[in-house]
Design a protein around this motif. Structure first.
Motif, PDB file in Angstrom:
ATOM      1  N   VAL A  84       0.872  -1.170   0.000  1.00  0.00           N
ATOM      2  CA  VAL A  84       0.000   0.000   0.000  1.00  0.00           C
ATOM      3  C   VAL A  84       0.908   1.218   0.000  1.00  0.00           C
ATOM      4  O   VAL A  84       2.040   1.173   0.497  1.00  0.00           O
ATOM      5  CB  VAL A  84      -0.954   0.060   1.219  1.00  0.00           C
ATOM      6  N   GLY A  85       0.415   2.296  -0.607  1.00  0.00           N
ATOM      7  CA  GLY A  85       1.211   3.508  -0.653  1.00  0.00           C
ATOM      8  C   GLY A  85       0.341   4.735  -0.843  1.00  0.00           C
ATOM      9  O   GLY A  85      -0.876   4.627  -1.041  1.00  0.00           O
ATOM     10  N   THR A  86       0.975   5.871  -0.776  1.00  0.00           N
ATOM     11  CA  THR A  86       0.273   7.141  -0.968  1.00  0.00           C
ATOM     12  C   THR A  86       0.746   7.803  -2.257  1.00  0.00           C
ATOM     13  O   THR A  86       1.804   7.459  -2.799  1.00  0.00           O
ATOM     14  CB  THR A  86       0.539   8.088   0.218  1.00  0.00           C
ATOM     15  N   GLY A  87      -0.060   8.745  -2.742  1.00  0.00           N
ATOM     16  CA  GLY A  87       0.306   9.442  -3.968  1.00  0.00           C
ATOM     17  C   GLY A  87       0.004   8.594  -5.189  1.00  0.00           C
ATOM     18  O   GLY A  87      -0.910   7.770  -5.184  1.00  0.00           O
ATOM     19  N   ASP A  88       0.782   8.787  -6.233  1.00  0.00           N
ATOM     20  CA  ASP A  88       0.568   8.035  -7.476  1.00  0.00           C
ATOM     21  C   ASP A  88       1.010   6.584  -7.299  1.00  0.00           C
ATOM     22  O   ASP A  88       2.022   6.312  -6.649  1.00  0.00           O
ATOM     23  CB  ASP A  88       1.357   8.665  -8.626  1.00  0.00           C
ATOM     24  N   PRO A  89       0.262   5.647  -7.902  1.00  0.00           N
ATOM     25  CA  PRO A  89       0.649   4.234  -7.811  1.00  0.00           C
ATOM     26  C   PRO A  89       2.041   3.989  -8.379  1.00  0.00           C
ATOM     27  O   PRO A  89       2.449   4.609  -9.365  1.00  0.00           O
ATOM     28  CB  PRO A  89      -0.416   3.530  -8.659  1.00  0.00           C
ATOM     29  N   ARG A  90       2.754   3.078  -7.751  1.00  0.00           N
ATOM     30  CA  ARG A  90       4.080   2.667  -8.252  1.00  0.00           C
ATOM     31  C   ARG A  90       3.885   1.362  -9.016  1.00  0.00           C
ATOM     32  O   ARG A  90       3.897   0.287  -8.423  1.00  0.00           O
ATOM     33  CB  ARG A  90       5.052   2.510  -7.089  1.00  0.00           C
ATOM     34  N   ASP A  91       3.673   1.499 -10.316  1.00  0.00           N
ATOM     35  CA  ASP A  91       3.350   0.325 -11.127  1.00  0.00           C
ATOM     36  C   ASP A  91       4.367   0.047 -12.223  1.00  0.00           C
ATOM     37  O   ASP A  91       4.160  -0.793 -13.083  1.00  0.00           O
ATOM     38  CB  ASP A  91       1.955   0.454 -11.734  1.00  0.00           C
ATOM     39  N   GLU A  92       5.502   0.736 -12.171  1.00  0.00           N
ATOM     40  CA  GLU A  92       6.632   0.472 -13.053  1.00  0.00           C
ATOM     41  C   GLU A  92       7.848   0.190 -12.194  1.00  0.00           C
ATOM     42  O   GLU A  92       7.979   0.723 -11.088  1.00  0.00           O
ATOM     43  CB  GLU A  92       6.908   1.679 -13.962  1.00  0.00           C
ATOM     44  N   LEU A  93       8.765  -0.622 -12.684  1.00  0.00           N
ATOM     45  CA  LEU A  93       9.934  -0.963 -11.888  1.00  0.00           C
ATOM     46  C   LEU A  93      10.745   0.282 -11.526  1.00  0.00           C
ATOM     47  O   LEU A  93      11.317   0.362 -10.435  1.00  0.00           O
ATOM     48  CB  LEU A  93      10.806  -1.966 -12.654  1.00  0.00           C
ATOM     49  N   ALA A  94      10.777   1.246 -12.430  1.00  0.00           N
ATOM     50  CA  ALA A  94      11.516   2.484 -12.166  1.00  0.00           C
ATOM     51  C   ALA A  94      10.940   3.221 -10.959  1.00  0.00           C
ATOM     52  O   ALA A  94      11.659   3.967 -10.278  1.00  0.00           O
ATOM     53  CB  ALA A  94      11.487   3.383 -13.400  1.00  0.00           C
ATOM     54  N   ASP A  95       9.639   3.022 -10.685  1.00  0.00           N
ATOM     55  CA  ASP A  95       8.999   3.691  -9.553  1.00  0.00           C
ATOM     56  C   ASP A  95       9.512   3.186  -8.210  1.00  0.00           C
ATOM     57  O   ASP A  95       9.336   3.850  -7.187  1.00  0.00           O
ATOM     58  CB  ASP A  95       7.482   3.492  -9.606  1.00  0.00           C
ATOM     59  N   PHE A  96      10.129   1.994  -8.199  1.00  0.00           N
ATOM     60  CA  PHE A  96      10.635   1.432  -6.947  1.00  0.00           C
ATOM     61  C   PHE A  96      11.991   2.010  -6.565  1.00  0.00           C
ATOM     62  O   PHE A  96      12.444   1.848  -5.434  1.00  0.00           O
ATOM     63  CB  PHE A  96      10.762  -0.091  -7.058  1.00  0.00           C
ATOM     64  N   ASP A  97      12.647   2.675  -7.516  1.00  0.00           N
ATOM     65  CA  ASP A  97      13.960   3.258  -7.259  1.00  0.00           C
ATOM     66  C   ASP A  97      13.823   4.373  -6.221  1.00  0.00           C
ATOM     67  O   ASP A  97      13.118   5.357  -6.445  1.00  0.00           O
ATOM     68  CB  ASP A  97      14.567   3.792  -8.553  1.00  0.00           C
ATOM     69  N   GLY A  98      14.486   4.196  -5.083  1.00  0.00           N
ATOM     70  CA  GLY A  98      14.414   5.192  -4.015  1.00  0.00           C
ATOM     71  C   GLY A  98      13.201   5.066  -3.121  1.00  0.00           C
ATOM     72  O   GLY A  98      13.063   5.830  -2.154  1.00  0.00           O
ATOM     73  N   MET A  99      12.310   4.138  -3.404  1.00  0.00           N
ATOM     74  CA  MET A  99      11.096   3.949  -2.596  1.00  0.00           C
ATOM     75  C   MET A  99      11.460   3.429  -1.210  1.00  0.00           C
ATOM     76  O   MET A  99      12.143   2.419  -1.068  1.00  0.00           O
ATOM     77  CB  MET A  99      10.153   2.972  -3.295  1.00  0.00           C
ATOM     78  N   ARG A 100      11.007   4.111  -0.190  1.00  0.00           N
ATOM     79  CA  ARG A 100      11.232   3.663   1.181  1.00  0.00           C
ATOM     80  C   ARG A 100      10.078   2.738   1.559  1.00  0.00           C
ATOM     81  O   ARG A 100       8.932   3.164   1.623  1.00  0.00           O
ATOM     82  CB  ARG A 100      11.292   4.868   2.117  1.00  0.00           C
ATOM     83  N   VAL A 101      10.414   1.489   1.785  1.00  0.00           N
ATOM     84  CA  VAL A 101       9.386   0.473   1.955  1.00  0.00           C
ATOM     85  C   VAL A 101       9.583  -0.309   3.249  1.00  0.00           C
ATOM     86  O   VAL A 101      10.710  -0.715   3.569  1.00  0.00           O
ATOM     87  CB  VAL A 101       9.353  -0.489   0.741  1.00  0.00           C
ATOM     88  N   ARG A 102       8.509  -0.501   3.983  1.00  0.00           N
ATOM     89  CA  ARG A 102       8.565  -1.382   5.145  1.00  0.00           C
ATOM     90  C   ARG A 102       8.455  -2.802   4.602  1.00  0.00           C
ATOM     91  O   ARG A 102       7.399  -3.243   4.152  1.00  0.00           O
ATOM     92  CB  ARG A 102       7.420  -1.080   6.116  1.00  0.00           C
ATOM     93  N   ALA A 103       9.572  -3.530   4.640  1.00  0.00           N
ATOM     94  CA  ALA A 103       9.603  -4.896   4.154  1.00  0.00           C
ATOM     95  C   ALA A 103      10.749  -5.615   4.837  1.00  0.00           C
ATOM     96  O   ALA A 103      11.865  -5.093   4.898  1.00  0.00           O
ATOM     97  CB  ALA A 103       9.782  -4.931   2.633  1.00  0.00           C
ATOM     98  N   THR A 104      10.478  -6.814   5.347  1.00  0.00           N
ATOM     99  CA  THR A 104      11.492  -7.567   6.068  1.00  0.00           C
ATOM    100  C   THR A 104      12.018  -8.731   5.233  1.00  0.00           C
ATOM    101  O   THR A 104      11.431  -9.113   4.225  1.00  0.00           O
ATOM    102  CB  THR A 104      10.917  -8.121   7.390  1.00  0.00           C
ATOM    103  N   GLY A 105      13.124  -9.312   5.682  1.00  0.00           N
ATOM    104  CA  GLY A 105      13.639 -10.550   5.112  1.00  0.00           C
ATOM    105  C   GLY A 105      13.887 -10.476   3.619  1.00  0.00           C
ATOM    106  O   GLY A 105      14.383  -9.497   3.066  1.00  0.00           O
ATOM    107  N   GLY A 106      13.501 -11.576   2.942  1.00  0.00           N
ATOM    108  CA  GLY A 106      13.710 -11.678   1.499  1.00  0.00           C
ATOM    109  C   GLY A 106      12.938 -10.636   0.722  1.00  0.00           C
ATOM    110  O   GLY A 106      13.366 -10.212  -0.364  1.00  0.00           O
TER     111      GLY A 106
END
Length: 338
Positions: free
Chosen positions: A149-171
């Motif tokens: 889940v996120g705020t603002g515009d959806p991140r639906d391209e791989l480039a959108d993940f660059d610099g994305m601060r994400v709560r995610a653990t492990g693998g």
């Protein structure tokens, strides 16, 4: 007659003392609040009490006994008899089971998640590693594939993940890092505050957790099909406490595990059926990622992370290839393959 009555009274008193001595009371440490993720622990408590006429009770504590990251430590020292923990909270303490958190592992549903988890838990290397913490895994906490889940515009391209601060653990955290994301592994109980304060842009959770920890209330969108993997969260018992159980109490516990898992799966299935309604009610956009983007994500993240995990774990004496192969063989068997 008086003598006989006195004898009966003494016998009754003796039975009472024996009954009291045979009673078993355990404490189980979990966190957050009661939710789909803890329903099997609650059901297990209910079943063992029923099967022993109340002589074996498990008190489920939501954060009152330990912090989530310290549950395995509490088990080790016998601070409580049962606990739930997630492998990603302390990967160095439970290296072998982190095979179940590798991204894009290929698990399609909760039934498969139960099958592969329990197969891995039964591996001697896992049992030995858990025994170092005086812990015995009794069941998994099966969760569907995580999504963002996120705020603002959806991140639906791989480039959108660059610099994305994400709560995610492990693998999962490693997968997002492979495509430029910046993962943080704050405990689930802190995810809402991290999102609300802007410490993270997105949060990766299963559906129940987005509800339980309120991250869905901050969201503008949710990725319906990113499905990068999930986390693995076993329920463990203290070995000394388990071995000290009277035979009838141990049987009540062991025989209740499958029933507790079945209850969990039925309950979670109901939640998944209602999920689209939850999104609509909260005004959260359901985002479908293009298959080409997903394939690029898999290519970038899955193979390199898996191979690195196998190499790193093997160097530490963990039979990593065996564990990974066990997951794949179990999936084939579950699906009726050869």
């Amino acid at each position: 007659m008086k003598k006989m009555l006195s004898g009966a009274a003494v016998a009754a008193l003796g039975v009472a003392f024996v009954s009291e001595a045979a009673a078993t009371e355990w404490n189980a440490s979990v966190w957050g609040k009661r939710r789909a993720f803890t329903e099997h622990v609650e059901k297990l408590s209910e079943l063992v009490s029923e099967k022993t006429n109340g002589d074996f009770t498990i008190n489920v504590s939501y954060g009152g006994l330990s912090k989530p990251r310290e549950n395995l430590d509490g088990i080790e020292i016998g601070a409580f008899e049962m606990a739930q923990f997630c492998a990603g909270y302390h990967r160095d303490k439970n290296r072998a089971i982190t095979v179940l958190e590798l991204p894009f592992l290929g698990v399609n549903n909760l039934d498969e998640e139960v099958a592969v988890s329990h197969a891995v838990y039964d591996h001697p290397a896992v049992k030995d590693e858990m025994a170092q913490w005086n812990a015995r895994i009794i069941m998994t906490s099966p969760m569907p594939q995580y999504n963002l889940v996120g705020t603002g515009d959806p991140r639906d391209e791989l480039a959108d993940f660059d610099g994305m601060r994400v709560r995610a653990t492990g693998g999962l955290g490693q997968a997002f890092e492979a495509v430029g994301g910046v993962p943080t592994s704050v405990p689930a109980t802190e995810a809402f505050n991290a999102m609300e304060s802007g410490v993270v842009d997105t949060v990766a959770f299963a559906q129940h957790a987005h509800l339980s920890f309120g991250t869905i209330n901050e969201a503008d969108w949710w990725t319906a099909n990113l499905n990068p993997g999930t986390v693995n969260c076993p329920v463990v018992v203290n070995i000394d406490a388990y071995e000290a159980l009277p035979a009838e109490h141990r049987e009540a516990l062991n025989s209740s595990i499958d029933e507790a898992i079945d209850h969990y799966l039925a309950n979670y299935g109901g939640l998944l059926e209602q999920w689209d309604g939850v999104l609509s009610e909260k005004g959260v956009e359901k985002v479908m990622i293009d298959e080409a983007v997903l394939e690029e994500f898999r290519t970038t993240a899955a193979d390199p992370i898996r191979e690195k995990w196998i190499a790193d774990m093997s160097a530490q004496g963990i039979p990593a290839q065996d564990l990974y192969d066990l997951v794949q063989v179990t999936l084939k068997q579950k699906r009726g393959g050869n």
